[in-house]
Write a protein that holds these residues in place. Structure first.
Motif, short mmCIF file in Angstrom:
data_model
loop_
_atom_site.label_atom_id
_atom_site.label_comp_id
_atom_site.label_asym_id
_atom_site.label_seq_id
_atom_site.Cartn_x
_atom_site.Cartn_y
_atom_site.Cartn_z
N ALA A 118 22.23 38.52 -22.96
CA ALA A 118 23.62 38.34 -23.37
C ALA A 118 24.27 37.17 -22.63
O ALA A 118 24.91 36.31 -23.24
CB ALA A 118 24.41 39.62 -23.11
N HIS A 164 22.66 33.62 -23.57
CA HIS A 164 23.16 33.08 -24.83
C HIS A 164 24.62 32.67 -24.71
O HIS A 164 25.04 31.67 -25.32
CB HIS A 164 22.98 34.12 -25.95
N ALA A 165 25.40 33.41 -23.94
CA ALA A 165 26.79 33.03 -23.73
C ALA A 165 26.89 31.67 -23.04
O ALA A 165 27.70 30.82 -23.41
CB ALA A 165 27.52 34.09 -22.91
N ARG A 174 32.17 33.77 -24.54
CA ARG A 174 32.42 32.75 -25.57
C ARG A 174 33.91 32.45 -25.68
O ARG A 174 34.29 31.32 -26.01
CB ARG A 174 31.88 33.21 -26.93
N ARG A 199 27.29 42.62 -27.16
CA ARG A 199 28.24 41.86 -27.98
C ARG A 199 29.55 41.63 -27.24
O ARG A 199 30.15 40.56 -27.35
CB ARG A 199 28.50 42.60 -29.28
N PHE A 258 21.94 34.57 -31.13
CA PHE A 258 22.18 35.71 -30.25
C PHE A 258 21.85 37.04 -30.91
O PHE A 258 21.16 37.88 -30.33
CB PHE A 258 23.64 35.72 -29.78
N HIS A 295 28.86 38.94 -24.50
CA HIS A 295 28.66 37.64 -25.15
C HIS A 295 29.98 37.10 -25.70
O HIS A 295 30.33 35.93 -25.50
CB HIS A 295 27.63 37.80 -26.27
#
Length: 230
Positions: free
Chosen positions: A158, A161-162, A107, A100, A213, A103
């Motif tokens: 991670a 998805h980022a 973001r 998390r 995610f 990610h």
């Protein structure tokens, strides 16, 4: 000399034209700001020099080239993401926290994510993160080779998805809205006789526009728990 390493004498702080003392950290700060404001093309020694009030060639006293600087910027993002992380006696919770953080960090810097989420920085913050992640998997009972393979899958989830989120966020707002709305405006209206499977899940199709995610992370961690138990 190893790539990415600058001799100590080239790292000495030097004043800019405005009297500000230049440093590698200051250049990284400026690069982060410029890329956030103006996009990838802003990562040039000319624009950095103008923003810092120094001769563009001064950047080369701290970084070999703009790619070297990009890796330093990416490592800064990793360092900021992992700041304050503390491992506990729950390796699954710790991996979830790590994922998390990574990610979320990328973001928050979507244009850096698009440029560097797939790169290997070879710098202190990345090294520390890899050390931490592999250590958690070794502590879970996986053998050395398996821990490395599973960590690669974990961190790629991670970062992948980022990068996807960053590319989505980089779209012009009208395109982003059109893509997000397609699952409602286009897919929900497809005829059932031609697309029976989509018709069967018609009411849930807007879920396709949501961020996946957490779902992917949960599936990965569940698989790791099952394999650790096995």
């Amino acid at each position: 000399m190893a790539e990415g390493r600058i001799p100590a004498e080239r790292q000495r702080r030097r004043p800019t034209k405005s009297g500000v003392v230049l440093s590698g950290d200051m250049i990284v700060d400026c690069a982060l700001r410029l890329v956030a404001q103006h996009g990838p093309d802003a990562l040039s020694v000319r624009r950095l020099g103008a923003a810092l009030g120094c001769d563009p060639s001064a950047v080369y006293r701290y970084f070999h080239n703009t790619d070297d600087l990009l890796l330093a910027v990416a490592d800064r993002v990793i360092g900021e993401s992992m700041a304050g992380f503390r491992s506990s006696d729950d390796w699954v919770a710790d991996l979830r926290d790590m994922a998390r953080r990574i990610h979320r960090g990328y973001r928050e810097h979507p244009r850096i994510a698009a440029l560097a989420a797939y790169r290997v920085t070879r710098r202190v913050h990345e090294v520390r993160a890899v050390e931490t992640g592999i250590g958690l998997l070794l502590g879970a009972g996986f053998d050395e080779a398996t821990a490395v393979r599973y960590y690669a899958a974990f961190v790629d989830t991670a970062l992948g998805h980022a990068a996807l989120d960053a590319a989505h966020l980089a779209l012009p707002p009208e395109r982003r809205a059109r893509d997000d709305g397609a699952w409602r405006d286009t897919y929900q209206s497809l005829p059932a006789d031609a697309h029976p499977q989509l018709a069967a899940v018609r009411e849930y199709l807007p879920l396709m526009g949501e961020n996946s995610f957490e779902t992917a992370l949960g599936l990965l961690l569940d698989a790791l728990v099952a394999r650790a138990a096995g």
